[in-house]
Design a protein around this motif. Structure first.
Motif, PDB file in Angstrom:
ATOM      1  N   TYR A 158       1.123   3.673 -10.444  1.00 51.13           N
ATOM      2  CA  TYR A 158       1.144   5.110 -10.180  1.00 51.13           C
ATOM      3  C   TYR A 158       2.387   5.685 -10.843  1.00 51.13           C
ATOM      4  O   TYR A 158       3.431   5.039 -10.892  1.00 51.13           O
ATOM      5  N   THR A 175      -2.268   8.437 -12.163  1.00 48.91           N
ATOM      6  CA  THR A 175      -2.432   7.038 -12.553  1.00 48.91           C
ATOM      7  C   THR A 175      -2.428   6.910 -14.074  1.00 48.91           C
ATOM      8  O   THR A 175      -2.722   5.860 -14.610  1.00 48.91           O
ATOM      9  N   THR A 230      -2.285  -1.362  -8.815  1.00 42.46           N
ATOM     10  CA  THR A 230      -2.496  -0.150  -9.601  1.00 42.46           C
ATOM     11  C   THR A 230      -1.143   0.509  -9.841  1.00 42.46           C
ATOM     12  O   THR A 230      -0.347   0.655  -8.916  1.00 42.46           O
ATOM     13  N   LEU A 270      -2.036   3.560  -1.098  1.00 39.53           N
ATOM     14  CA  LEU A 270      -2.116   3.148  -2.499  1.00 39.53           C
ATOM     15  C   LEU A 270      -2.804   1.789  -2.625  1.00 39.53           C
ATOM     16  O   LEU A 270      -2.873   1.030  -1.669  1.00 39.53           O
ATOM     17  N   THR A 271      -3.293   1.499  -3.816  1.00 34.91           N
ATOM     18  CA  THR A 271      -3.989   0.245  -4.087  1.00 34.91           C
ATOM     19  C   THR A 271      -3.040  -0.726  -4.780  1.00 34.91           C
ATOM     20  O   THR A 271      -2.454  -0.399  -5.820  1.00 34.91           O
ATOM     21  N   SER A 322       0.799  -1.233   0.000  1.00 41.88           N
ATOM     22  CA  SER A 322       0.000   0.000   0.000  1.00 41.88           C
ATOM     23  C   SER A 322       0.824   1.273   0.000  1.00 41.88           C
ATOM     24  O   SER A 322       0.285   2.364   0.171  1.00 41.88           O
TER      25      SER A 322
END
Length: 132
Positions: free
Chosen positions: A82, A49, A80, A76-77, A28
């Protein structure tokens, strides 16, 4: 000949080029580390993103006007991607100088890895031991 009115003076020290030196992630977080930029007085990290979008992205809370040369972004996910750009600034009399890193990416990882660190020509993975 006479003399004219005094002009306003603008004075700012240019910033030397600099670069991101390391990107590491957990499930995360992402930590971005950069080389110090000569003549910079502060740094701001921008995030997006969208590939190519970090320079116009959002400034990362906690990573604005910092004098440090690294920043950890949380919340953060995993999975995904970034994108990040670091901007160095230096405010002089009547002007501001800026220099920008190239865009880098970070993708937080979900288990089994507890962290991933990308360096120059290498990637280091860390994971928890499996009981048994």
């Amino acid at each position: 000949g006479g003399t004219g009115p005094a002009s306003n003076e603008i004075s700012v020290r240019p910033i030397a080029p600099f670069a991101v030196s390391n990107v590491s992630t957990t499930a995360s977080t992402a930590t971005i580390t950069w080389t110090p930029a000569i003549a910079a007085s502060s740094y701001t990290v921008f995030q997006s993103t969208t590939l190519g979008g970090s320079a116009a992205g959002s400034a990362v809370a906690g990573c604005t006007a910092t004098t440090l040369t690294s920043c950890t972004i949380s919340g953060l996910t995993a999975g995904t991607t970034y994108y990040y750009t670091v901007v160095a600034s230096n405010t002089g009399v009547g002007s501001t100088a800026r220099a920008t890193t190239g865009e880098v990416s970070a993708t937080p990882v979900a288990g089994p890895f507890t962290s991933v660190v990308a360096g120059n020509a290498s990637v280091n993975f860390t994971w928890s031991s499996v009981p048994g």
